[in-house]
Design an enzyme around this catalytic site. Structure first.
Site, PDB file in Angstrom:
ATOM      1  N   ASP A  39     146.341 -54.341  11.849  1.00 27.82           N
ATOM      2  CA  ASP A  39     145.374 -55.404  12.156  1.00 27.82           C
ATOM      3  C   ASP A  39     144.475 -54.946  13.303  1.00 27.82           C
ATOM      4  O   ASP A  39     144.924 -54.349  14.277  1.00 27.82           O
ATOM      5  CB  ASP A  39     146.114 -56.696  12.538  1.00 27.82           C
ATOM      6  CG  ASP A  39     145.187 -57.904  12.499  1.00 27.82           C
ATOM      7  OD1 ASP A  39     145.349 -58.748  11.601  1.00 27.82           O
ATOM      8  OD2 ASP A  39     144.282 -58.000  13.360  1.00 27.82           O
ATOM      9  N   ASN A  97     148.548 -66.893   5.722  1.00 29.20           N
ATOM     10  CA  ASN A  97     147.768 -68.102   5.935  1.00 29.20           C
ATOM     11  C   ASN A  97     146.992 -68.431   4.653  1.00 29.20           C
ATOM     12  O   ASN A  97     146.461 -67.533   4.005  1.00 29.20           O
ATOM     13  CB  ASN A  97     146.788 -67.889   7.087  1.00 29.20           C
ATOM     14  CG  ASN A  97     147.497 -67.652   8.409  1.00 29.20           C
ATOM     15  OD1 ASN A  97     148.488 -68.315   8.702  1.00 29.20           O
ATOM     16  ND2 ASN A  97     147.008 -66.708   9.200  1.00 29.20           N
ATOM     17  N   HIS A 110     146.429 -61.609   2.193  1.00 33.77           N
ATOM     18  CA  HIS A 110     147.048 -60.638   3.099  1.00 33.77           C
ATOM     19  C   HIS A 110     148.289 -61.252   3.692  1.00 33.77           C
ATOM     20  O   HIS A 110     148.311 -62.441   4.034  1.00 33.77           O
ATOM     21  CB  HIS A 110     146.083 -60.184   4.201  1.00 33.77           C
ATOM     22  CG  HIS A 110     145.330 -61.286   4.864  1.00 33.77           C
ATOM     23  ND1 HIS A 110     144.306 -61.972   4.245  1.00 33.77           N
ATOM     24  CD2 HIS A 110     145.465 -61.842   6.089  1.00 33.77           C
ATOM     25  CE1 HIS A 110     143.837 -62.895   5.066  1.00 33.77           C
ATOM     26  NE2 HIS A 110     144.534 -62.840   6.186  1.00 33.77           N
TER      27      HIS A 110
END
Ligand code: AMP
Length: 128
Positions: A39, A97, A110
């Site tokens: 990330d 999410n 993801h």
């Protein structure tokens, strides 16, 4: 801004561009079903994103439309990446999410792998 996870897939999203090699990523793992990379704004000592190769907006889209082979391949890739990062023995956290309330910002499924530190309980126990 969170996305509307019910919209059609947007081929110009940042992770689609990473998959096509148009944008760089710090690749951790790649196979037929998944790409994993660090990330860009890590929230833990280890913060890896795992994305499916297919065009799926969200976990919901993937769960509804992906083939059994894609689902198995993706789930195995997530496990492989976490294991390869040495996170099984100390433990780690997975997060996907979805949409507005989930605060999903990138409209390509993801899974976040967080590790390398102690996380707190997701939901604190009742007081008293
Ligand atoms: P989410 O809120 O679940 O959609 O998370 C999106 C994540 O993608 C965030 O943690 C961002 O830091 C991360 N991100 C956005 N752009 C990039 C990029 N180009 N490379 C790596 N991670 C990214």
């Amino acid at each position: 801004m969170p996305i509307d996870a019910t919209l059609p897939y947007d081929d110009d999203n940042v992770f689609a561009r990473i998959l096509r090699g148009e944008l760089p990523s710090t690749k951790v793992h790649e196979d037929e079903f998944a790409l994993a990379f660090h990330d860009i704004n890590p929230q833990a000592p280890v913060h890896i994103l795992v994305i499916p190769k297919g065009r799926y907006v969200s976990w919901d889209d993937f769960a509804a439309k992906a083939s059994d082979t894609e689902i198995a391949g993706f789930i195995r890739a997530v496990g492989h990446v976490a294991r390869g990062a040495g996170l099984v023995e100390p433990g780690y956290r997975l997060l996907a999410n979805v949409g507005g309330h989930g605060h999903q910002e990138v409209p390509h499924l993801h899974v976040h792998i967080f590790g390398g530190r102690q996380f707190h309980e997701m939901i604190p126990p009742p007081r008293g």
